[in-house]
Structure formats: structure tokens, C-alpha cells
Scaffold this motif. Structure first.
Motif, PDB file in Angstrom:
ATOM      1  N   GLN A  65     -60.797  19.782 -24.965  1.00  0.00           N
ATOM      2  CA  GLN A  65     -60.772  20.681 -26.120  1.00  0.00           C
ATOM      3  C   GLN A  65     -62.140  21.319 -26.302  1.00  0.00           C
ATOM      4  O   GLN A  65     -63.153  20.621 -26.311  1.00  0.00           O
ATOM      5  N   GLU A  66     -62.139  22.606 -26.429  1.00  0.00           N
ATOM      6  CA  GLU A  66     -63.409  23.297 -26.661  1.00  0.00           C
ATOM      7  C   GLU A  66     -63.802  23.163 -28.121  1.00  0.00           C
ATOM      8  O   GLU A  66     -62.978  23.321 -29.022  1.00  0.00           O
ATOM      9  N   GLN A  67     -65.070  22.846 -28.306  1.00  0.00           N
ATOM     10  CA  GLN A  67     -65.580  22.731 -29.662  1.00  0.00           C
ATOM     11  C   GLN A  67     -65.777  24.125 -30.250  1.00  0.00           C
ATOM     12  O   GLN A  67     -66.280  25.016 -29.574  1.00  0.00           O
ATOM     13  N   PRO A  68     -65.351  24.322 -31.487  1.00  0.00           N
ATOM     14  CA  PRO A  68     -65.552  25.647 -32.088  1.00  0.00           C
ATOM     15  C   PRO A  68     -67.034  25.944 -32.238  1.00  0.00           C
ATOM     16  O   PRO A  68     -67.831  25.058 -32.549  1.00  0.00           O
TER      17      PRO A  68
END
Length: 199
Positions: free
Chosen positions: A12-15
Motif C-alpha cells: 500500500q502506498e502511503q499518502p
């Protein structure tokens, strides 16, 4: 039957968040102030040994070891204060913050005592020679930044004593601490150029 390969979940890409405006402003201020200090340091180095009259650095300068230890120690105390405010330990924060102010004041008093000796006992003023001009300009520039930092630290301490500081303010306090770390880092350069290389 062939086993179905297990495909791991994609990470998951961190915002991405915009950096704090306060931090960006402080970094810009530090960058601008660093440029000013570079100019003064270069001038000091350029004029080393070019004074036509005395006194010279070797004759009058003493290495301010105690003052420097106090100022460098204040970086440690302010880091400890930052840790305590993050965990809402206000009393401990206030004590370490106050210790930082005391160490900064000791440094300033030591600088004042050094200047008193240089002016009234050694006869070195800003107009005596090139050494006097560049010395008071560079060391005075740093001292003025220490004064500004102490004013900011004292205001925070006053708000802390009156119960207006808590962990919600930790970001702002860390931004002010950045300035104090900058003041300490600049002293490393000034100390090295003036009291080590310049003598």
C-alpha cells in the motif's frame, strides 16, 4: 492438480502529505541566514593576518571552552524537552526547556565578559584594525541570533508556566528548536574559524 500460486498483496502506498508550512518557513530562514554567515566567515578568513596594527588574535583571544560546552549542551537539553512534549509530560518539558535557556544565557554572559576584556583591557574595538572589525561582526552576528533564540525560548517557557502548552503544540516547539540547533551548528563554524584557525 497444480497448486495455485499465491500472489502477495501489492504494498500500500502511503499518502503524501504537504510538509508543515512552519518547517518549510524555518528551513528557508535557516538557508537565508546560513548565506549571511557564509559571507561573514569568508570575510573573516580572507582578512586573517592582514591587520597592519595590533592587537592580533594570538595576543588577545582565549579559547571559550566553557561557553562552548554550555551552548553545545543546550542542543541536548532542547532535544530532551522535545521528547517530553511529544508525550505530554509538561513538567519535564518545562524543566529541560528552562535548562536550555540557562545554558544559552551563560553563553551570552561569557561572550559579554570576553568583549569587556577585549575592549577595556586589550584595547580591541571594532575600529581598531581589520581583526577587530571582522571579529566583532562575525561573533556579534552569532550573538544576535542567540538573543533572538532566547527570546523565543523564553516566550514558550512563559506559556508553559501559565499552562498554555501541551502536546498539541509539539510541532511548533520542534520548529523553534530547529532554529536553536541552527544557532549551535553555526557556533561550531565560528568557533573553528575564529578560535582555532584564526589564532
Amino acid at each position: 492438480m497444480s497448486a495455485v500460486p499465491i500472489i502477495p498483496d501489492a504494498p500500500q502506498e502511503q499518502p503524501w502529505h504537504l510538509p508543515s508550512r512552519g518547517r518549510v518557513a524555518m528551513y528557508c530562514l535557516i538557508l537565508g541566514e546560513s548565506a549571511i554567515f557564509i559571507i561573514f566567515v569568508v570575510a573573516y578568513v580572507f582578512y586573517i593576518g592582514k591587520s597592519l596594527t595590533g592587537p592580533t588574535p594570538q595576543q588577545v583571544l582565549e579559547i571559550p571552552i566553557f561557553n562552548s560546552i554550555c551552548l553545545f549542551s543546550s542542543s541536548v537539553t532542547i532535544m530532551l524537552a522535545e521528547r517530553h512534549i511529544e508525550h505530554n509530560r509538561i513538567k519535564q518539558f518545562g524543566l529541560w526547556w528552562a535548562a536550555t535557556i540557562v545554558l544559552g544565557l551563560i553563553f551570552l554572559i561569557g561572550t559579554g565578559a570576553e568583549w569587556y576584556k577585549l575592549i577595556y583591557k586589550d584595547g580591541l574595538t571594532i575600529s581598531t584594525n581589520l581583526f577587530g572589525t571582522t571579529f566583532y561582526s562575525l561573533v556579534g552576528l552569532h550573538a544576535s541570533h542567540v538573543i533572538v533564540g532566547l527570546i523565543g525560548l523564553s516566550l514558550v517557557l512563559a506559556f508553559t508556566i501559565t499552562g498554555h502548552v501541551n502536546e498539541k503544540h509539539s510541532e511548533r516547539i520542534q520548529i523553534l528548536a530547529l532554529y536553536w540547533h541552527f544557532v549551535d551548528a553555526i557556533w561550531v563554524v565560528v568557533f573553528t574559524v575564529v578560535y582555532i584557525l584564526g589564532r
